[in-house]
Structure formats: C-alpha cells, structure tokens
Design a protein around this motif. Structure first.
Motif, PDB file in Angstrom:
ATOM      1  N   ARG A 101      24.697  29.445  63.578  1.00 37.45           N
ATOM      2  CA  ARG A 101      23.875  28.242  63.761  1.00 37.45           C
ATOM      3  C   ARG A 101      24.014  27.292  62.583  1.00 37.45           C
ATOM      4  O   ARG A 101      24.301  26.095  62.751  1.00 37.45           O
TER       5      ARG A 101
ATOM      6  N   TYR B  79      20.408  28.654  70.147  1.00 37.05           N
ATOM      7  CA  TYR B  79      19.932  29.669  69.223  1.00 37.05           C
ATOM      8  C   TYR B  79      18.685  30.272  69.856  1.00 37.05           C
ATOM      9  O   TYR B  79      17.689  29.580  70.064  1.00 37.05           O
TER      10      TYR B  79
ATOM     11  N   PHE C 209      23.165  33.607  69.131  1.00 38.56           N
ATOM     12  CA  PHE C 209      23.809  32.295  69.177  1.00 38.56           C
ATOM     13  C   PHE C 209      24.843  32.360  70.293  1.00 38.56           C
ATOM     14  O   PHE C 209      25.615  33.319  70.368  1.00 38.56           O
TER      15      PHE C 209
END
Length: 342
Positions: A239, A168, A31
C-alpha cells in the motif's frame, strides 16, 4: 415485459496478505488489485408461461446448457450458480435465462469464481425490491461459498470483485472487514498497468491436500503465529509503496509475500511458478507474486522493470518455455460490480 439484465465484476491479482483473510487467521491485512477480464452475467427475464422452464442456465465457458428445477435446485452441477440463485430467492412469477462467461481461466487463482458469484448476485438483485450495496453483495457471495457450499474461502476475492480498483482490506474480526481504496495519480496507475503481467501456468488450481495441511497447521499455531504475521506485513508495505509510486518497493513486497507463502509449505510455490520466477529475474522483473493460496497450477503476477521491450521479451520467452504457459492480457479495473439493463 421482457428484460435483459447485464452485470460484470473484475477478477483480482497480486493479493499480498492472502491467507490472513480466513477464519483461522481471525484478523488480517490484504492488498489486492482488481483487473479485467471480467466475469460476465446476462439474465433474460420473461413472464412465466405454462410449459416453459422457469430457470435455465448457459455456462458458456463449459458449453453447457441445462434447466434448473426451482423446487430441487441441487448442487451437483455448477453449485455456485445454483446456490446463488437459491440465496437470492428469485420471484416465482417470472422465467429467467442466465448466461455466464469469463475470459479468465477457471482455477487460475485470480478469484474468478468469486467474481462470477458477485456478478450473478448483483444481477439477481435487480429481480427483487431494494438494492444491495457492494459490501453486502460481497458478504452474500462469501456466505454462498462458505455456509451453503461448505468451502474454504477467504473474504478478499468477493470484496475486490464488488469494489474494483486497488484495495487495502483490514479484516478486524472474520468475516467483517473495512475496505480502503488506494487512489493514486493517473501516472502511477498507468505505469502500474504497463508493468504488470499475469501468467497462467497452464492448469487449474484447486484446493488440495497441501492446503488442508497448511490450514490445520495454522489453526493449531493460532492467528498470532510468526507465519501469519509475516504475511500480514506485506499488505501495508505494498500500500505505502504504491502511494509513493515506488515500484521497487512494491516488487519487494510481492517477493516477500511469495517467500512467506513458501514458508507455510514449500509446495505452495510450485515448480512451474519457480521456473517463471527465474525467467522473470533474467528479464529484470522487480517483483513476483504467486496468486491466491498458491500450490500446483494457477497463475503468477509479475512486476516488470522500466523498459517496455523487456516485458515483451519476458512474455515471449515464457510462452516459448512451455506451450501451456499463457499470458493473460489485463487492464486495471477502476470499477467493481456494474449492473445495468438493456
């Protein structure tokens, strides 16, 4: 005819899951957040004329101007620039003058070199037929560092610079990965931007003996070792937290990742970073992430609490603590690589 090609690419911060985007991890979850300030490239293109250099470079941050010999590029000076030019096969019937600049400090552990390479490849792509996709630009930029220059390099920095936004990244088989951009309401985007702080620790980070030791250790343990799994877990937590607008959970994922980095080797969270973390705690910060691989120097991302004045007080105390510590003003970058002509 004279042409001027411009390109910019963002740097990245808060790279939860870093270390798992590498060849020895084999697969990973990452991320990260793309932010301004940009890496900037400008190329002036002219017809080739006798007696004039065909490739000249101005590395503005270093105050260096020099001529590149197309036949013997060499990697003795700013090797990333030379390797990218070689990789892109600049046409032989033109003369180019390349200017490169970034407000982000070199060695800040924010993927600045990757952003420069992505911006340069994106601009050079305008000189040849066809157009590369952002993913292809990122892949080429990664190959420049790893295959041409034989450097240790994960894949996430180039992808963040090429795509922009909040990403992501799922690396399913090094170096191949998919990128999912995390789209959130403006209110979450604005609040995240308001809460984030990037602190440069006053000296450049560089790959060191510590990193070599960590890599050798992880290579011997294999991609499914607990230390790698602990790092991979932090990316989906970040995320999901952001999708919910849960900044406490996002901050916890950052802390969890920094602790996982420290478990790789205590030296990856250096004395300066630890000092910043203690100040951040005193000012109610809810998260902190040592950027990049960690180690001596570089930078740290902080996630502040709900009140704006505490962020300003935090920055003030950090900069008073050590004159080398510096807040770098950042804004979230909705866009990745951008290329246009005057």
């Amino acid at each position: 005819m004279r042409r001027i090609i411009n390109s910019v690419a963002p740097i990245r911060i808060c790279d939860n899951g870093g270390w798992t985007d590498t060849w020895f991890a084999k697969y990973g979850n990452i991320f990260n957040i793309a932010v301004y300030p940009y890496a900037e490239v400008q190329i002036e293109v002219m017809p080739l004329q006798d007696g004039k250099p065909d490739i000249s470079i101005y590395a503005e941050n270093y105050g260096e101007q020099y001529i590149v010999n197309r036949e013997r590029l060499g990697y003795d000076k700013h090797p990333l620039i030379a390797a990218a030019i070689e990789k892109m096969n600049v046409p032989t019937d033109i003369s180019i003058s390349v200017t490169i600049f970034s407000e982000a400090p070199a060695g800040g552990s924010t993927g600045t070199s990757a952003a420069v390479t992505v911006a340069l490849i994106g601009a050079l792509d305008r000189l040849t037929p066809g157009r590369l996709t952002p993913h292809e630009v990122a892949h080429l930029a990664h190959k420049v560092e790893t295959e041409m220059l034989n450097q240790q390099c994960g894949i996430q920095d180039q992808l963040s610079a090429a795509y922009g936004g909040i990403n992501y990244i799922e690396m399913f088989d090094y170096p191949y990965a998919s990128v999912s951009q995390i789209n959130v309401p403006d209110s979450i985007w604005w609040e995240l931007e308001r809460r984030l702080v990037l602190i440069y620790l006053g000296k450049s980070h560089s790959s060191s003996r510590v990193h070599e030791q960590v890599i050798k250790h992880l290579e011997n343990e294999g991609p499914d070792c607990k230390k790698m799994c602990d790092l991979r877990k932090t990316a989906p937590i970040a995320r999901d937290a952001l999708y919910k607008g849960d900044f406490l959970a996002l901050g916890q994922s950052m802390i969890q990742n920094t602790e996982a980095q420290q478990n790789l080797n205590p030296a990856l969270v250096g004395e300066d970073a630890r000092k910043i973390i203690e100040i951040a705690k005193d000012h109610g910060a809810v998260g902190w992430k040592v950027n990049g691989a960690g180690g001596d120097g570089g930078s740290i991302t902080l996630l502040c609490g709900s009140m704006s004045f505490t962020k300003r007080d935090l920055i003030k105390e950090i900069e008073q603590e050590n004159k080398l510590y510096r807040n770098i003003t950042i804004y979230l970058s909705r866009h990745g690589l951008r290329v246009w002509e005057n």
